[in-house]
Design an enzyme around this catalytic site. Structure first.
Site, PDB file in Angstrom:
ATOM      1  N   GLU A  58       0.823  -1.203   0.000  1.00 42.59           N
ATOM      2  CA  GLU A  58       0.000   0.000   0.000  1.00 42.59           C
ATOM      3  C   GLU A  58       0.864   1.263   0.000  1.00 42.59           C
ATOM      4  OE1 GLU A  58      -2.459  -3.365   1.498  1.00 42.59           O
ATOM      5  OE2 GLU A  58      -0.448  -2.632   1.981  1.00 42.59           O
ATOM      6  N   HIS A  85       9.575  14.974   9.871  1.00 40.40           N
ATOM      7  CA  HIS A  85      10.645  15.123   8.888  1.00 40.40           C
ATOM      8  C   HIS A  85      10.149  15.045   7.448  1.00 40.40           C
ATOM      9  CE1 HIS A  85      14.061  13.766  11.818  1.00 40.40           C
ATOM     10  NE2 HIS A  85      13.234  14.646  12.361  1.00 40.40           N
TER      11      HIS A  85
END
Length: 134
Positions: A58, A85
Site C-alpha cells: 500500500e 521530517h
C-alpha cells in the site's frame, strides 16, 4: 482495526470517509490506494490513512501518486519521524503488524506531530523536483 480506529477518529472530531474494503475478503489494493490518494491531491482530504496487511504494498502504491508522501506507521517513532521530517499526507498501517490499540497511538502521534521544516523542507523540495523529472 479499521472499526476501532474509525470510532476513535470520530471521537476526536475527525471526519472519516471510508473508501476501503468492508469485509474480510482479499482485495486488490492499488485501485483503493489510488482513490484515497486522489482525494488528498485533489484537496478534498487533508490527509488519509490506509490500512493493509503489512502496509508495504500500500505504501508503494500510494507513493506512485504525484504529491503523495506516504509513510509506514509500524511504530509511534516511525509516525513521529514521518510527520516531523517527511510531512507525510498518508499514513499506512499494517493490520498484521500492529494491534488496533497501537494503531490509535500511532495515528494520534502522526496527527499531532508538527512538521519541523528547515532542512527537512529542503529535502521535500528535492523530492518534488524528482517527481517533476521522472
Amino acid at each position: 482495526m479499521k472499526k476501532e480506529l474509525t470510532e476513535w477518529l470520530v471521537t476526536q472530531g475527525h471526519e472519516v470517509d471510508d473508501r476501503g474494503a468492508h469485509d474480510a475478503e482479499v482485495v486488490d489494493y492499488p485501485p483503493l490506494c489510488a482513490d484515497v490518494c486522489a482525494e488528498v491531491v485533489g484537496g478534498r482530504a487533508e490527509r488519509a490513512i490506509v490500512i493493509g496487511g503489512t502496509g508495504g504494498g500500500e505504501a508503494i502504491a500510494c507513493n506512485k501518486v504525484r504529491g503523495i508522501r506516504a509513510g509506514l506507521g509500524h511504530s509511534v517513532f516511525l509516525a513521529e519521524i514521518s510527520a516531523a521530517h517527511n510531512k507525510t499526507n498518508v499514513l499506512v498501517l499494517g493490520a498484521k503488524v500492529i494491534s488496533a490499540q497501537d494503531a490509535v497511538e500511532i495515528t494520534r502521534t502522526w496527527l499531532t506531530t508538527p512538521f519541523k521544516g528547515d532542512r527537512h523542507q529542503q529535502r521535500l523540495d528535492q523530492i518534488e523536483e524528482m517527481e517533476k523529472n521522472f
